[in-house]
Design a protein around this motif. Structure first.
Motif, mmCIF file in Angstrom:
data_model
loop_
_atom_site.group_PDB
_atom_site.id
_atom_site.type_symbol
_atom_site.label_atom_id
_atom_site.label_comp_id
_atom_site.label_asym_id
_atom_site.label_seq_id
_atom_site.Cartn_x
_atom_site.Cartn_y
_atom_site.Cartn_z
ATOM 1 N N ALA A 165 -6.745 -8.936 -6.133
ATOM 2 C CA ALA A 165 -6.701 -8.825 -7.601
ATOM 3 C C ALA A 165 -7.360 -10.027 -8.259
ATOM 4 O O ALA A 165 -8.033 -9.905 -9.292
ATOM 5 C CB ALA A 165 -5.252 -8.687 -8.061
ATOM 6 N N ALA A 166 -7.187 -11.203 -7.647
ATOM 7 C CA ALA A 166 -7.801 -12.417 -8.195
ATOM 8 C C ALA A 166 -9.321 -12.361 -8.115
ATOM 9 O O ALA A 166 -10.012 -13.010 -8.901
ATOM 10 C CB ALA A 166 -7.270 -13.643 -7.450
ATOM 11 N N LEU A 199 -11.008 -9.253 -8.107
ATOM 12 C CA LEU A 199 -11.458 -8.090 -8.851
ATOM 13 C C LEU A 199 -11.682 -8.380 -10.329
ATOM 14 O O LEU A 199 -12.678 -7.936 -10.906
ATOM 15 C CB LEU A 199 -10.440 -6.955 -8.704
ATOM 16 C CG LEU A 199 -10.482 -6.155 -7.409
ATOM 17 C CD1 LEU A 199 -9.351 -5.140 -7.371
ATOM 18 C CD2 LEU A 199 -11.824 -5.458 -7.267
ATOM 19 N N VAL A 200 -10.764 -9.106 -10.950
ATOM 20 C CA VAL A 200 -10.877 -9.353 -12.393
ATOM 21 C C VAL A 200 -12.164 -10.092 -12.747
ATOM 22 O O VAL A 200 -12.940 -9.633 -13.594
ATOM 23 C CB VAL A 200 -9.636 -10.102 -12.918
ATOM 24 C CG1 VAL A 200 -9.837 -10.503 -14.382
ATOM 25 C CG2 VAL A 200 -8.393 -9.229 -12.778
ATOM 26 N N PRO A 201 -12.447 -11.255 -12.125
ATOM 27 C CA PRO A 201 -13.714 -11.920 -12.446
ATOM 28 C C PRO A 201 -14.930 -11.101 -12.055
ATOM 29 O O PRO A 201 -15.973 -11.177 -12.704
ATOM 30 C CB PRO A 201 -13.646 -13.228 -11.662
ATOM 31 C CG PRO A 201 -12.616 -13.027 -10.614
ATOM 32 C CD PRO A 201 -11.636 -12.062 -11.187
ATOM 33 N N ALA A 223 -19.870 -3.058 -14.222
ATOM 34 C CA ALA A 223 -18.543 -3.642 -14.047
ATOM 35 C C ALA A 223 -17.763 -2.907 -12.958
ATOM 36 O O ALA A 223 -17.166 -3.529 -12.072
ATOM 37 C CB ALA A 223 -17.777 -3.588 -15.372
ATOM 38 N N GLY A 240 -16.690 -4.263 -9.140
ATOM 39 C CA GLY A 240 -15.313 -4.179 -8.663
ATOM 40 C C GLY A 240 -15.219 -3.414 -7.356
ATOM 41 O O GLY A 240 -14.504 -3.817 -6.439
ATOM 42 N N VAL A 288 -15.249 -7.798 -12.200
ATOM 43 C CA VAL A 288 -15.474 -6.789 -13.243
ATOM 44 C C VAL A 288 -16.058 -7.440 -14.498
ATOM 45 O O VAL A 288 -16.985 -6.896 -15.107
ATOM 46 C CB VAL A 288 -14.152 -6.061 -13.564
ATOM 47 C CG1 VAL A 288 -14.299 -5.203 -14.818
ATOM 48 C CG2 VAL A 288 -13.728 -5.195 -12.381
ATOM 49 N N VAL A 289 -15.536 -8.591 -14.871
ATOM 50 C CA VAL A 289 -16.059 -9.293 -16.053
ATOM 51 C C VAL A 289 -17.510 -9.713 -15.826
ATOM 52 O O VAL A 289 -18.371 -9.535 -16.697
ATOM 53 C CB VAL A 289 -15.187 -10.527 -16.382
ATOM 54 C CG1 VAL A 289 -15.825 -11.351 -17.498
ATOM 55 C CG2 VAL A 289 -13.791 -10.081 -16.787
#
Length: 263
Positions: free
Chosen positions: A3-4, A6-8, A84, A88, A10-11
Motif C-alpha cells: 500500500a505504501a 501503490l499510493v505514490p 495512474a 498502480g 498512482v499519484v
C-alpha cells in the motif's frame, strides 16, 4: 508495504499521464515538449498551475477552458487516469511476482508504451524521438535491475532477446515492406529486451501475442465492415499489448500450453 508503494505510484502515474498528453500531441508534430508551456489550443491562454492538476482540474472546470470556455477533450483526463491505474497495476505486479528490481524499467516501459500506442493510433507512426532513446534508458535500468537482483544472466538474456526480436522484425520488413513499418522494427528491440529479461517464455509468448491480437482485431474489423484486407492498421499497439501479456503471464501461458500438449 505494498500500500505504501501503490499510493505514490498512482499519484506519480497521474502526473506522468499529464506529461504524456503533451508528448502525444507535440512529438508527432515535431514540437518541443518543454516550450511553450501548456496552453489552451483554442484561445492560447497559458494553463494556470491550479488548473493543471491531473483529472481533478478537468472535473473542476467541467471539461472547459477557464478563459474561453472552449471544451477540453475527454482524452486528457482519460490518459491521466489510465496512466495512474497502469502504474498502480505495474507496482502490484512487480510486488507479487518479486520483480521489484525491475520496477523502474517496467514503469518506464509502461509510460512510453502508452504514449507510443496513442501516437501510432493517431498518425500511424512510432517516432524515433521516443523509440531510439528507449534503448540506452532501458539498458541502464536493466543493468540496475541486474545489479540489484544479482542476476546478470537476465541482462545477457535481455540483450540476446532484444537482438533476436529486432532481427525477426527486420526480416519481416525486408520480405514484406508493405506489412511492417520501420518504427515497428525499432520498437521490437526495446520490447524484446524487456520481455527476455523476465524470461524466454515471456519473450516467445509476448511476440506471438502481438501478432495474435493484431490478427483478431483485423478479422473483427473486416467482419464488422470497418476495414478491408487492404486497410493499414497500426501494429505498434498490438506489439506493446503483446509484450504486456508476455511479461505478465508468459510463463503461466507457456506452462499451460505445454501441459495441454502433455509435454
Amino acid at each position: 508495504m505494498l500500500a505504501a508503494l501503490l499510493v505514490p505510484a498512482v499519484v506519480l502515474g497521474a502526473a506522468i499521464g499529464s506529461f504524456l498528453n503533451v508528448v502525444v500531441y507535440r512529438v508527432p508534430a515535431g514540437e518541443s515538449v518543454v516550450r511553450p508551456a501548456s496552453h489552451c489550443p483554442s484561445c492560447g491562454s497559458a494553463i494556470r498551475a491550479r488548473h493543471n492538476i491531473p483529472v481533478v482540474s478537468y472535473l473542476a472546470l467541467r471539461g472547459r477552458c477557464a478563459d474561453c470556455r472552449a471544451p477540453i477533450s475527454i482524452r486528457y483526463p482519460l490518459v491521466e487516469a489510465a496512466t495512474a491505474v497502469l502504474f498502480g497495476a505495474v507496482v502490484a505486479f512487480a510486488w507479487h511476482r518479486e520483480l521489484l528490481p525491475m520496477l523502474p524499467a517496467l514503469l518506464y516501459l509502461a509510460a512510453i508504451g502508452l504514449a507510443l500506442a496513442l501516437i501510432d493510433i493517431d498518425v500511424h507512426r512510432l517516432p524515433d524521438a521516443i523509440v531510439l532513446p528507449a534503448y540506452p534508458v532501458l539498458a541502464a535500468l536493466l543493468v540496475g535491475a541486474a545489479w540489484w537482483s544479482g542476476d546478470w544472466w537476465a541482462l545477457a538474456r535481455a540483450a540476446i532477446g532484444g537482438a533476436a526480436l529486432f532481427g525477426f522484425y527486420l526480416l519481416l520488413a525486408l520480405v514484406y515492406p508493405a506489412g511492417m513499418g520501420w518504427g515497428d522494427v525499432k520498437l521490437a528491440g526495446v520490447l524484446g529486451g524487456a520481455m527476455a529479461f523476465v524470461g524466454w517464455s515471456a519473450l516467445v509468448v509476448g511476440a506471438f501475442a502481438g501478432f495474435l491480437l493484431g490478427g483478431i482485431v483485423a478479422v473483427g474489423m473486416i467482419g464488422l465492415r470497418r476495414a478491408t484486407g487492404k486497410t493499414a492498421l497500426p501494429f505498434g499497439p498490438f506489439m506493446i499489448l503483446g509484450a504486456a501479456v508476455g511479461i505478465a503471464a508468459g510463463a503461466q501461458l507457456a506452462a499451460g500450453y505445454a501441459a495441454m500438449l502433455g509435454v
